[in-house]
Design a protein around this motif. Sequence first.
Motif, mmCIF file in Angstrom:
data_model
loop_
_atom_site.group_PDB
_atom_site.id
_atom_site.type_symbol
_atom_site.label_atom_id
_atom_site.label_comp_id
_atom_site.label_asym_id
_atom_site.label_seq_id
_atom_site.Cartn_x
_atom_site.Cartn_y
_atom_site.Cartn_z
ATOM 1 N N TYR A 1 -0.626 25.280 35.594
ATOM 2 C CA TYR A 1 -0.441 24.188 34.466
ATOM 3 C C TYR A 1 0.870 23.747 34.674
ATOM 4 N N ASP A 2 1.894 24.644 34.771
ATOM 5 C CA ASP A 2 3.177 24.104 34.759
ATOM 6 C C ASP A 2 3.360 23.226 36.055
ATOM 7 N N CYS B 1 -4.062 19.157 34.536
ATOM 8 C CA CYS B 1 -3.607 20.010 33.737
ATOM 9 C C CYS B 1 -4.664 20.788 32.966
ATOM 10 N N SER C 1 -4.319 29.140 35.691
ATOM 11 C CA SER C 1 -3.228 30.070 35.216
ATOM 12 C C SER C 1 -2.000 29.261 34.698
ATOM 13 N N GLN C 2 -1.083 29.905 34.107
ATOM 14 C CA GLN C 2 0.161 29.385 33.759
ATOM 15 C C GLN C 2 0.832 28.670 34.736
ATOM 16 N N GLU C 3 0.975 29.037 35.827
ATOM 17 C CA GLU C 3 1.794 28.631 36.890
ATOM 18 C C GLU C 3 1.214 27.249 37.409
ATOM 19 N N LYS D 1 -4.142 19.079 27.586
ATOM 20 C CA LYS D 1 -2.865 19.803 27.448
ATOM 21 C C LYS D 1 -1.723 18.958 27.838
#
Length: 145
Positions: free
Chosen positions: A10-11, A1, A6-8, A62
């Motif tokens: 991380y998600d 994480c 990128s946000q993707e 995070k």
Amino acid sequence: CGFAQSQEAYDVAVNGLFSTLDRIDDHLGGSRYLCGDRLTLADICLFTTLIRFDLVYNVLFKCTKKKLLEFTNLHAYMRDIYQIPKVAATCNFPAIMDGYYQILFPLNPGSIRPVMPVGCEHEFLSRPHNRESMSSAGKSVQHVL
């Protein structure tokens, strides 16, 4: 994480992490240790991650969806292992926090060390875990490493 670029990414990572923690928490609802009544190397490996989770991973990496304290079985399991004789003496919380928040400079450029979260103090981790009852009736728990 914490290393996602990128946000993707991380998600995907955070959802996978918490899905796995949910599965382990469910498993530990019916088993004292990962592999039954015996403490194994798998438990020690998981313990070293869990003992750092709320201190470091939750904030720095995070992993904020839930604190370990919110997983009933996982937190009790961590306390169970922490209370094995001499294990607590190996858990130096200030050193763990310094290692991540002050020594690993690129991860925390300001070297700001947050306040230790609730639930990570020795007194809290020494509270009863009531996991002895999960061992098979009449069997003593063996610690095998």
